[in-house]
Design a protein around this motif. Structure first.
Motif, PDB file in Angstrom:
ATOM      1  N   LEU A   1      -4.192   6.240   0.340  1.00 22.01           N
ATOM      2  CA  LEU A   1      -3.425   5.011   0.537  1.00 22.01           C
ATOM      3  C   LEU A   1      -2.337   5.222   1.594  1.00 22.01           C
ATOM      4  O   LEU A   1      -2.033   4.314   2.389  1.00 22.01           O
ATOM      5  CB  LEU A   1      -2.797   4.561  -0.782  1.00 22.01           C
ATOM      6  CG  LEU A   1      -3.763   3.970  -1.821  1.00 22.01           C
ATOM      7  CD1 LEU A   1      -3.042   3.678  -3.140  1.00 22.01           C
ATOM      8  CD2 LEU A   1      -4.443   2.693  -1.310  1.00 22.01           C
TER       9      LEU A   1
ATOM     10  N   LYS B   1      -3.899   4.986   4.909  1.00 23.55           N
ATOM     11  CA  LYS B   1      -4.217   3.579   5.187  1.00 23.55           C
ATOM     12  C   LYS B   1      -2.977   2.830   5.623  1.00 23.55           C
ATOM     13  O   LYS B   1      -2.994   2.057   6.587  1.00 23.55           O
ATOM     14  CB  LYS B   1      -4.824   2.947   3.926  1.00 23.55           C
ATOM     15  CG  LYS B   1      -5.412   1.555   4.123  1.00 23.55           C
ATOM     16  CD  LYS B   1      -5.991   1.026   2.813  1.00 23.55           C
ATOM     17  CE  LYS B   1      -6.423  -0.401   2.987  1.00 23.55           C
ATOM     18  NZ  LYS B   1      -6.899  -0.980   1.696  1.00 23.55           N
TER      19      LYS B   1
ATOM     20  N   THR C   1       0.849  -1.213   0.000  1.00 20.92           N
ATOM     21  CA  THR C   1       0.000   0.000   0.000  1.00 20.92           C
ATOM     22  C   THR C   1       0.872   1.245   0.000  1.00 20.92           C
ATOM     23  O   THR C   1       0.614   2.197  -0.751  1.00 20.92           O
ATOM     24  CB  THR C   1      -0.910   0.010   1.247  1.00 20.92           C
ATOM     25  OG1 THR C   1      -1.622  -1.239   1.324  1.00 20.92           O
ATOM     26  CG2 THR C   1      -1.901   1.151   1.187  1.00 20.92           C
TER      27      THR C   1
ATOM     28  N   THR D   1       2.527   1.644  -3.429  1.00 22.89           N
ATOM     29  CA  THR D   1       1.553   2.111  -4.436  1.00 22.89           C
ATOM     30  C   THR D   1       1.295   3.602  -4.255  1.00 22.89           C
ATOM     31  O   THR D   1       1.242   4.357  -5.242  1.00 22.89           O
ATOM     32  CB  THR D   1       0.227   1.322  -4.314  1.00 22.89           C
ATOM     33  OG1 THR D   1       0.504  -0.076  -4.373  1.00 22.89           O
ATOM     34  CG2 THR D   1      -0.740   1.699  -5.418  1.00 22.89           C
ATOM     35  N   ALA D   2       1.161   4.005  -3.017  1.00 24.74           N
ATOM     36  CA  ALA D   2       0.925   5.423  -2.720  1.00 24.74           C
ATOM     37  C   ALA D   2       2.078   6.269  -3.232  1.00 24.74           C
ATOM     38  O   ALA D   2       1.876   7.351  -3.812  1.00 24.74           O
ATOM     39  CB  ALA D   2       0.740   5.621  -1.219  1.00 24.74           C
TER      40      ALA D   2
END
Lengths: 207, 93
Positions: free
Chosen positions: B84, B87, B4, B7-8
């Motif tokens: 993200l 998160k 995550t 990806t962010a």
């Protein structure tokens, strides 16, 4: 003898006047592709400006009697273009000009008034019938006609080509709603008033 | 670093590149504050008749519509990246 000379001179003058008084037919289909219509409409982001170059038609013009000028000029609607491709598609599409159904815009001149001629240039008010998208309205507009005798060969780059030119310039505005072009709609995005400028040259070749 | 988080990070960089790239392309293209154009028109004069006539050439000039779309996409990618990141941070704690 003197009387005979005077009579012959009068006859020569009369015949030349009659010959010069014959109207010439000018063809406005321009092989050089110079003839054009410029159009402009106000819009919030930027003014919509475009051109149309598919000009055709004929004008009958008598240099000795410009007031008797008549003619019909047409513009192929498929030649109308703007810089943005999506805007061009809309312009030619069914909602706006519907080029597929109405392939040409035409103006038929029926009369000239307020005619003033200085040298080869004539200014006047032309009255006629303008047809856009199948709707015909009478219209009057200021026009200037410049007669250029013997200039056809020079323009076409062919010294042996004999003929005259007639340069026609006019500017006027129309209301798109009056011609059924999205009447009363999108007025906050596209102005109702369309400003038009015509720059045309016709040729009358001599055989 | 979690997936995550990675990806962010990718989305954040993509958004930044898109932001800077679109502004740069728009500026280099003439900073056109109108609609995107694919044609350029100049006015020339016919020698014999004195008539002004348009000369049109193919030329791409990005406008505010393309710029707006690119900046909008950069904003969306940036927003997703931020979500993200939050998160990932929540997962780490």
């Amino acid at each position: 003898m003197k009387l005979v000379t005077q009579l012959l001179a009068s006859a020569a003058l009369l015949s030349s006047a009659v010959a010069f008084a014959a109207p010439l037919s000018f063809d406005f289909k321009d092989p050089k592709g110079v003839n054009n219509v410029l159009f402009n409409l106000d819009a919030p982001l930027e003014a919509i400006s475009g051109t149309g170059t598919g000009i055709a038609g004929t004008v009958s013009f008598d240099p000795a009697n410009p007031a008797a000028t008549t003619g019909r000029i047409t513009l192929a609607t498929s030649s109308l273009t703007v810089g943005n491709p999506m805007m061009k598609d809309h312009l030619q599409g069914k909602m706006w000009l519907d080029v597929a159904t109405h392939p040409e815009i035409s103006f038929e001149a029926t009369a000239l008034s307020n005619v003033k001629t200085v040298g080869d240039k004539t200014t006047a008010t032309v009255t006629g019938k303008l047809t856009i998208k199948g709707v015909t309205k009478e219209l009057s507009a200021p026009v200037s006609l410049t007669y250029l005798p013997g200039k056809l060969g020079a323009r076409m780059g062919k010294a042996d080509l004999k003929g005259d030119l007639l340069v026609l310039r006019t500017q006027f505005s129309v209301n798109r709603s009056e011609f059924g072009i999205m009447p009363g709609k999108n007025t906050e995005k596209v102005s109702e008033t369309i400003d038009l400028t015509l720059n045309l040259a016709g040729a009358a070749a001599q055989n | 670093m979690t997936t995550t988080s990675n990806t962010a990070k990718v989305l954040r960089w993509t958004a930044l590149l898109l932001l800077l790239g679109s502004l740069g392309a728009w500026g280099l293209g003439g900073a056109n504050r109108g609609w995107t154009r694919t044609e350029s028109t100049t006015i020339a004069r016919d020698e014999i008749t004195g008539l002004d006539y348009p000369v049109t050439t193919r030329a791409f000039q990005p406008g505010v519509d393309l710029l707006g779309a690119a900046l909008g996409l950069a904003a969306v990618l940036g927003a997703v990246s931020w979500k993200l990141s939050r998160k990932a941070a929540a997962q780490a704690t």
